[in-house]
Structures are given as structure tokens and as C-alpha cells.
Scaffold this motif. Structure first.
Motif, short mmCIF file in Angstrom:
data_model
loop_
_atom_site.label_atom_id
_atom_site.label_comp_id
_atom_site.label_asym_id
_atom_site.label_seq_id
_atom_site.Cartn_x
_atom_site.Cartn_y
_atom_site.Cartn_z
N SER A 125 -2.23 -6.17 2.83
CA SER A 125 -1.46 -6.53 4.03
C SER A 125 -2.31 -6.49 5.29
O SER A 125 -1.85 -6.89 6.35
CB SER A 125 -0.27 -5.59 4.19
N LYS A 126 -3.53 -5.99 5.20
CA LYS A 126 -4.35 -5.90 6.41
C LYS A 126 -5.42 -6.99 6.39
O LYS A 126 -5.10 -8.13 6.67
CB LYS A 126 -4.89 -4.48 6.53
N ASP A 146 -7.61 6.40 0.20
CA ASP A 146 -6.75 5.28 0.58
C ASP A 146 -7.52 4.43 1.59
O ASP A 146 -7.69 4.82 2.74
CB ASP A 146 -5.44 5.81 1.19
N THR A 152 -4.78 -2.07 0.25
CA THR A 152 -3.64 -2.93 0.60
C THR A 152 -4.12 -4.35 0.82
O THR A 152 -5.25 -4.58 1.27
CB THR A 152 -2.91 -2.43 1.85
N HIS A 178 -7.52 0.45 5.61
CA HIS A 178 -8.21 -0.18 6.75
C HIS A 178 -9.69 -0.43 6.47
O HIS A 178 -10.42 -0.89 7.37
CB HIS A 178 -8.07 0.70 8.01
N GLY A 193 0.83 -1.19 0.00
CA GLY A 193 0.00 0.00 0.00
C GLY A 193 0.87 1.25 0.00
O GLY A 193 0.54 2.26 -0.65
N PHE A 194 1.97 1.18 0.72
CA PHE A 194 2.90 2.32 0.77
C PHE A 194 3.39 2.66 -0.63
O PHE A 194 3.33 3.81 -1.08
CB PHE A 194 4.08 1.97 1.70
#
Ligand SMILES: *Cc1c(COP(=O)(O)O)cnc(C)c1O
Length: 393
Positions: free
Chosen positions: A240-241, A207, A238, A210, A109-110
Motif C-alpha cells: 500500500s505504500k 516490519d 505492504t 516504509h 500490512g495491518f
């Protein structure tokens, strides 16, 4: 004798004396409701593993199968020789899941933010940015060379004011906001922000790191939550969550996705996620698309935990999502609270300045579908015990 790195040693000492030196704990178990942290079995109230997918058998199986067939690494940046069938399949599946025409994936995501903002914004342009936006948005904005004008957090009146004052002096403009704010768990008023973007004819980027897998029908995210399909130009996410893996995504129109394929620097100059990552993300989509069970359980757990914490008299702030801040005030109290919780078998991190404003230190509890009701009860019991001992409740 002095060396060229003495200044670093001094900085590190300074952080230690101010209590700002973060000692990172080590996990020696898979991610789940319970963890082994620094050798001790504790209840996990820290991870972004909202749906318990980080150690889900279907994701593990998909990753293994893909490795047997395709190996491990992509071996080149995607534009040269590193685009594999799995990367394209993942993008197609993500676009379908989000209800958009196109999607492009990134390493995280970064890096999705670092790729997207400089591709869309140049030095003659202006960015209207929520004051509490994530660090990766801020860094993407800085890299773009555009003028960054913050507006007050989730405040549409403030947004309109800065647009009116500045828009005419720039070539193009974009509004950028987090979907769910990670420290407070509040949700951007994206419906109202969209009306502003439409009225002033500026691009809108959210974004949803979350919100992915959390908000909206079956975890389809903030755009689905507000029924704004086709109205938000750029949706960053993302894996990653809630997805439990790793990787970033931009969902949007074909023209923006095509442009990012040609101008997103982390796409052009850095290799993509590995074979098992991509396969596991596809398996996560299979699970999300087959049933809303995990997302429903996440929200049931969230409602239960928040209601019980309020009954005890804890202040859980403005959160309307599974991110549950327990407001404590000063950083030393939050740190002591976290240590006592750990002693009582609960892993929940204290957050202080500069991650959150001075005097607003807190413990942040991350609720997951992986928690059984008994787990939540154990956590609640520990919070009540420590809260009473430290005079918080
Ligand atoms: C966590 C987060 C990111 C970074 O995502 P990674 O995939 O871990 O790099 C970006 N933006 C927001 C709002 C986040 O909360």
C-alpha cells in the motif's frame, strides 16, 4: 432523553474542544505529485506513494487486463475457493524480489501483522518490541496473548538488557521491530539487532512497510539494505505504500510461510485482495525489477529536499529516509503551519500527540519520485514563506 450512545457524543465533543478531532480531507484526483484536495489543486507532500506507482499507466493497464480475463473479486477466503493464479504468481514474484524462498500475501500490512504474530507467539512466550513499533504490531502482540516487553527505541543495549532479564522465564521469544519508523523516518539498526537475535537464539521479525520499494537495491527493503539475506526470520511488508496498491506480505522461510497458511487467521477467515489489486502489484514488481530509476529518483529528491530545508534552518530530526519530519514543537503551531501551507498550495499534514510525543509536534513531508524538481522548489518556497511568517526560521 438519554440514549445508549450519549457517551459517544460526549467523547466526540471532548475531542473537538481539545483540538484532537481529525477532519479528514477528501481527494478528488488520482494520487500524484499534485492532488485536488477539498476542491483545491495542491502539491502533495502527504502520500506514501514513494515511487508514483499509485497512478502508473502500467499498473492501471495490468489491473484492467486482469479484470477482463478474471473478473473482480476472489469470491471466497483463500483456503476454501479464493486462491487464484494471480495470488500465487504474486507470492512467487515477491519471494524472488525479496530474495527469500517463500512469501504469503494478506489483505494489508495491518492484517499481515495480525496474522503473523499470534501464529508465532502464544501465552507462554515473550515478545521484545521496540517502544515505537507500529499500531498493527502492537495489536498483533496483544492478540497473541504473549508477554510484551518493550525496549527503548532502536536501542540495542536496552534490548539486550530486557532479554537477559526475562528470556529464561518464557518458553520461546521473538524480537519485533519496524524497519523504517514512520513518524521520524529513522531506520532500525537491524544488523545489530540480528547479532542479538543470533546470540540469544530468538526469532527476529521486521516490519518493513516504509522500507519496501525504498531501501536496499532497487527497493528490495531493509534486509537487502543491511545485507542480511537469509538471516531475518520474518519480513513483513505492504503493497500500500511504495507499491501504490494494497496488500500485505510476509517473506521468509518455507516453514514459516506454510505455518501462516494454516494458522494465520486473517488468511483463513477473510478473503484476499481483488484481481486488479494482485495484477497491479505484479506490474509494480515488473517495474521495480526492470530498473532502479524510480528508487534512484526518490533518493535524489529526498537528498535535495532535506539539504535545502536545512539551509533554511528547519530541524528535520533524525530521518535518513524520504520521510521528512519538520519539527515544530507544540501542536497548535504545527496545525497553523499546515493550514498556512495549504493556503499556499501545499498539502502537508501536521502530526501531534498522541501520534507523536507531547511537545514534538511536526509537519511530516513525504517525498516521492513523482515530484519533479520544480515541484520540490515550489514546496520549499512555501515552507520558507510560512516558516518566516510564523517565526520558525
Ligand atoms: C503502514 C504500516 C502498516 C500498515 O500497512 P497497510 O498495508 O496500510 O495495512 C503496517 N506496519 C507499518 C510499520 C506501517 O508503517
Amino acid at each position: 432523553m438519554s440514549t445508549k450512545t450519549d457517551w459517544i457524543t460526549q467523547e466526540l465533543e471532548g475531542l473537538k474542544t481539545q483540538g484532537l478531532y481529525n477532519r479528514i480531507r477528501t481527494i478528488s484526483s488520482p494520487q500524484g505529485a499534485w492532488l485536488v484536495v477539498d476542491g483545491k489543486k495542491v502539491l502533495n507532500f502527504c502520500s506514501n506513494n514513494y515511487l508514483g506507482l499509485a497512478n502508473h499507466p502500467k499498473l492501471v493497464e495490468a489491473a484492467k487486463k486482469a479484470m477482463d480475463e478474471m473478473g473482480v473479486g476472489p469470491a471466497a477466503v483463500r483456503t476454501i475457493a479464493g486462491t487464484m493464479t494471480l495470488h500465487l504468481e504474486l507470492e512467487k514474484r515477491l519471494a524472488a524480489f525479496k530474495g527469500v524462498k517463500a512469501a504469503i500475501t494478506f489483505q494489508s500490512g495491518f492484517s499481515a501483522n495480525l496474522a503473523t504474530i499470534p501464529a508465532l507467539v502464544g501465552k507462554d512466550d515473550v515478545i521484545f518490541s521496540d517502544r515505537l513499533n507500529h499500531a498493527s504490531i502492537i495489536d498483533g502482540c496483544r492478540l497473541s496473548g504473549g508477554k510484551i516487553i518493550p525496549y527503548e527505541h532502536c536501542d540495542v543495549v536496552s534490548l539486550v538488557a530486557v532479554i537477559k532479564e526475562n528470556l529464561s522465564q518464557f518458553r520461546r521469544a521473538i524480537i519485533i521491530t519496524d524497519g523504517v519508523f514512520s513518524m521520524d523516518g529513522d531506520v532500525a539498526p537491524l544488523d545489530k539487532i540480528y547479532e542479538v537475535a543470533k546470540k540469544y537464539d530468538v526469532l527476529l521479525m521486521v516490519d518493513d512497510a516504509h522500507g519496501e520499494g525504498v531501501l536496499g537495491k532497487g527497493g528490495r527493503g531493509i534486509v537487502d539494505h543491511f545485507g542480511l539475506h537469509g538471516k531475518v526470520d520474518v519480513e513483513v511488508g505492504t503493497m500500500s505504500k511504495a507499491f501504490g496498491v494494497v496488500g500485505g506480505v510476509v517473506a521468509g522461510t518455507p516453514v514459516i510461510v506454510e505455518w501462516l497458511r494454516l494458522r494465520g487467521r486473517p488468511f483463513l477467515f477473510s478473503s484476499a485482495v481483488t484481481v486488479p489489486d494482485a495484477a497491479a502489484c505484479i506490474a509494480a514488481l515488473d517495474i521495480l525489477e526492470s530498473s532502479t530509476e524510480l528508487v534512484d529518483r526518490l533518493w535524489d529528491n529526498t537528498r535535495y529536499f532535506k539539504a535545502e530545508m536545512k539551509k533554511f534552518g528547519f530541524d528535520t530530526g533524525l530521518s535518513t529516509t524520504p520521510i521528512t519530519p519538520v519539527m515544530l514543537g507544540e501542536a497548535p503551531l504545527a496545525q497553523q503551519f499546515s493550514r498556512e501551507l495549504f493556503e499556499a498550495g501545499v498539502f502537508a499534514m501536521a502530526l501531534g500527540y498522541p501520534t507523536v510525543p507531547q511537545g514534538k509536534a511536526r509537519i511530516r513531508v513525504m517525498i516521492s519520485a513523482a515530484h519533479a524538481k520544480g515541484d520540490l522548489d515550489k514546496g520549499l518556497e512555501a515552507f520558507a514563506k510560512v516558516g518566516k511568517k510564523l517565526g520558525v526560521i
